[in-house]
Design a protein around this motif. Structure first.
Motif, PDB file in Angstrom:
ATOM      1  N   THR A 150     -19.781 -21.707 -22.760  1.00  0.00           N
ATOM      2  CA  THR A 150     -19.468 -20.305 -22.487  1.00  0.00           C
ATOM      3  C   THR A 150     -17.983 -20.118 -22.198  1.00  0.00           C
ATOM      4  N   ILE A 151     -17.408 -21.001 -21.400  1.00  0.00           N
ATOM      5  CA  ILE A 151     -15.968 -20.927 -21.117  1.00  0.00           C
ATOM      6  C   ILE A 151     -15.166 -21.125 -22.399  1.00  0.00           C
ATOM      7  N   SER A 152     -15.553 -22.081 -23.217  1.00  0.00           N
ATOM      8  CA  SER A 152     -14.855 -22.333 -24.485  1.00  0.00           C
ATOM      9  C   SER A 152     -14.912 -21.122 -25.406  1.00  0.00           C
ATOM     10  N   GLU A 153     -16.079 -20.503 -25.528  1.00  0.00           N
ATOM     11  CA  GLU A 153     -16.222 -19.320 -26.380  1.00  0.00           C
ATOM     12  C   GLU A 153     -15.390 -18.149 -25.859  1.00  0.00           C
ATOM     13  N   ALA A 154     -15.377 -17.971 -24.547  1.00  0.00           N
ATOM     14  CA  ALA A 154     -14.594 -16.883 -23.955  1.00  0.00           C
ATOM     15  C   ALA A 154     -13.108 -17.088 -24.222  1.00  0.00           C
ATOM     16  N   LEU A 155     -12.628 -18.300 -24.060  1.00  0.00           N
ATOM     17  CA  LEU A 155     -11.215 -18.580 -24.320  1.00  0.00           C
ATOM     18  C   LEU A 155     -10.875 -18.412 -25.795  1.00  0.00           C
ATOM     19  N   ALA A 156     -11.790 -18.824 -26.664  1.00  0.00           N
ATOM     20  CA  ALA A 156     -11.553 -18.691 -28.102  1.00  0.00           C
ATOM     21  C   ALA A 156     -11.450 -17.229 -28.519  1.00  0.00           C
ATOM     22  N   SER A 157     -12.143 -16.346 -27.802  1.00  0.00           N
ATOM     23  CA  SER A 157     -12.080 -14.924 -28.133  1.00  0.00           C
ATOM     24  C   SER A 157     -10.932 -14.217 -27.413  1.00  0.00           C
ATOM     25  N   GLY A 158     -10.154 -14.965 -26.637  1.00  0.00           N
ATOM     26  CA  GLY A 158      -8.982 -14.396 -25.982  1.00  0.00           C
ATOM     27  C   GLY A 158      -9.217 -13.907 -24.570  1.00  0.00           C
ATOM     28  N   ASP A 159     -10.410 -14.116 -24.040  1.00  0.00           N
ATOM     29  CA  ASP A 159     -10.711 -13.679 -22.674  1.00  0.00           C
ATOM     30  C   ASP A 159     -10.219 -14.700 -21.646  1.00  0.00           C
ATOM     31  N   ARG A 160     -10.046 -14.231 -20.421  1.00  0.00           N
ATOM     32  CA  ARG A 160      -9.777 -15.097 -19.281  1.00  0.00           C
ATOM     33  C   ARG A 160     -11.089 -15.327 -18.566  1.00  0.00           C
ATOM     34  N   VAL A 161     -11.256 -16.497 -17.963  1.00  0.00           N
ATOM     35  CA  VAL A 161     -12.442 -16.772 -17.164  1.00  0.00           C
ATOM     36  C   VAL A 161     -11.962 -17.066 -15.750  1.00  0.00           C
ATOM     37  N   GLN A 162     -12.303 -16.171 -14.818  1.00  0.00           N
ATOM     38  CA  GLN A 162     -11.857 -16.325 -13.442  1.00  0.00           C
ATOM     39  C   GLN A 162     -13.055 -16.615 -12.553  1.00  0.00           C
ATOM     40  N   LEU A 163     -13.029 -17.763 -11.902  1.00  0.00           N
ATOM     41  CA  LEU A 163     -14.051 -18.139 -10.940  1.00  0.00           C
ATOM     42  C   LEU A 163     -13.384 -18.049  -9.570  1.00  0.00           C
ATOM     43  N   VAL A 164     -13.648 -16.974  -8.856  1.00  0.00           N
ATOM     44  CA  VAL A 164     -12.955 -16.697  -7.596  1.00  0.00           C
ATOM     45  C   VAL A 164     -13.096 -17.882  -6.650  1.00  0.00           C
ATOM     46  N   GLY A 165     -11.975 -18.320  -6.126  1.00  0.00           N
ATOM     47  CA  GLY A 165     -11.940 -19.459  -5.218  1.00  0.00           C
ATOM     48  C   GLY A 165     -11.751 -20.782  -5.929  1.00  0.00           C
ATOM     49  N   PHE A 166     -12.236 -20.877  -7.159  1.00  0.00           N
ATOM     50  CA  PHE A 166     -12.098 -22.128  -7.912  1.00  0.00           C
ATOM     51  C   PHE A 166     -10.853 -22.110  -8.778  1.00  0.00           C
ATOM     52  N   GLY A 167     -10.718 -21.100  -9.634  1.00  0.00           N
ATOM     53  CA  GLY A 167      -9.541 -21.017 -10.480  1.00  0.00           C
ATOM     54  C   GLY A 167      -9.763 -20.145 -11.696  1.00  0.00           C
ATOM     55  N   THR A 168      -8.720 -20.102 -12.532  1.00  0.00           N
ATOM     56  CA  THR A 168      -8.740 -19.261 -13.721  1.00  0.00           C
ATOM     57  C   THR A 168      -8.419 -20.084 -14.962  1.00  0.00           C
ATOM     58  N   PHE A 169      -9.261 -19.953 -15.971  1.00  0.00           N
ATOM     59  CA  PHE A 169      -9.023 -20.552 -17.279  1.00  0.00           C
ATOM     60  C   PHE A 169      -8.448 -19.458 -18.164  1.00  0.00           C
ATOM     61  N   LYS A 170      -7.401 -19.751 -18.902  1.00  0.00           N
ATOM     62  CA  LYS A 170      -6.829 -18.765 -19.821  1.00  0.00           C
ATOM     63  C   LYS A 170      -6.130 -19.475 -20.967  1.00  0.00           C
ATOM     64  N   VAL A 171      -5.761 -18.698 -21.984  1.00  0.00           N
ATOM     65  CA  VAL A 171      -5.031 -19.231 -23.129  1.00  0.00           C
ATOM     66  C   VAL A 171      -3.569 -18.826 -22.976  1.00  0.00           C
ATOM     67  N   THR A 172      -2.684 -19.804 -23.107  1.00  0.00           N
ATOM     68  CA  THR A 172      -1.249 -19.563 -23.015  1.00  0.00           C
ATOM     69  C   THR A 172      -0.636 -19.763 -24.388  1.00  0.00           C
ATOM     70  N   GLU A 173       0.304 -18.915 -24.742  1.00  0.00           N
ATOM     71  CA  GLU A 173       0.966 -19.039 -26.038  1.00  0.00           C
ATOM     72  C   GLU A 173       2.320 -19.713 -25.888  1.00  0.00           C
ATOM     73  N   ARG A 174       2.578 -20.672 -26.757  1.00  0.00           N
ATOM     74  CA  ARG A 174       3.878 -21.333 -26.812  1.00  0.00           C
ATOM     75  C   ARG A 174       4.616 -20.804 -28.035  1.00  0.00           C
ATOM     76  N   ALA A 175       5.848 -20.392 -27.840  1.00  0.00           N
ATOM     77  CA  ALA A 175       6.639 -19.843 -28.939  1.00  0.00           C
ATOM     78  C   ALA A 175       7.072 -20.957 -29.896  1.00  0.00           C
ATOM     79  N   ALA A 176       7.372 -20.569 -31.125  1.00  0.00           N
ATOM     80  CA  ALA A 176       7.925 -21.518 -32.092  1.00  0.00           C
ATOM     81  C   ALA A 176       9.298 -21.952 -31.582  1.00  0.00           C
TER      82      ALA A 176
END
Length: 91
Positions: A31-57
């Motif tokens: 579920t976390i992998s699918e959410a990140l693949a679709s561009g969503d953030r996954v925030q588990l309050v108190g635990f942390g936040t998973f997100k996708v970061t973009e690196r420039a060329a």
């Protein structure tokens, strides 16, 4: 700790059978992998936040011959620890 050890510990803490804990952990990971693949953030309050970061060329150098190369832009998953996780780690 590897995935099998994590499943065993989750089963112990939850009182669920090992097979159920394994399915539940895999469902959370998927579920976390699918959410990140679709561009969503996954925030588990108190635990942390998973997100996708973009690196420039950018330009880089080939370490073998020193020639300048172009490194393409990429997206990479990242995790930021929450306050409760930081507190647990630091005592």
């Amino acid at each position: 700790m590897n995935k099998s050890e994590l499943v065993a510990l989750a089963a112990k803490h939850s009182g669920l059978p090992l097979s159920t804990s394994r399915v539940a952990l895999q469902a959370i990971i998927d579920t976390i992998s699918e959410a990140l693949a679709s561009g969503d953030r996954v925030q588990l309050v108190g635990f942390g936040t998973f997100k996708v970061t973009e690196r420039a060329a950018r330009e880089g150098r080939n370490p073998q011959n020193g020639k300048v190369i172009q490194i393409p832009a990429t997206k990479t998953p990242s995790f930021t620890a929450g306050a409760e996780l930081k507190k647990a780690v630091n005592g």
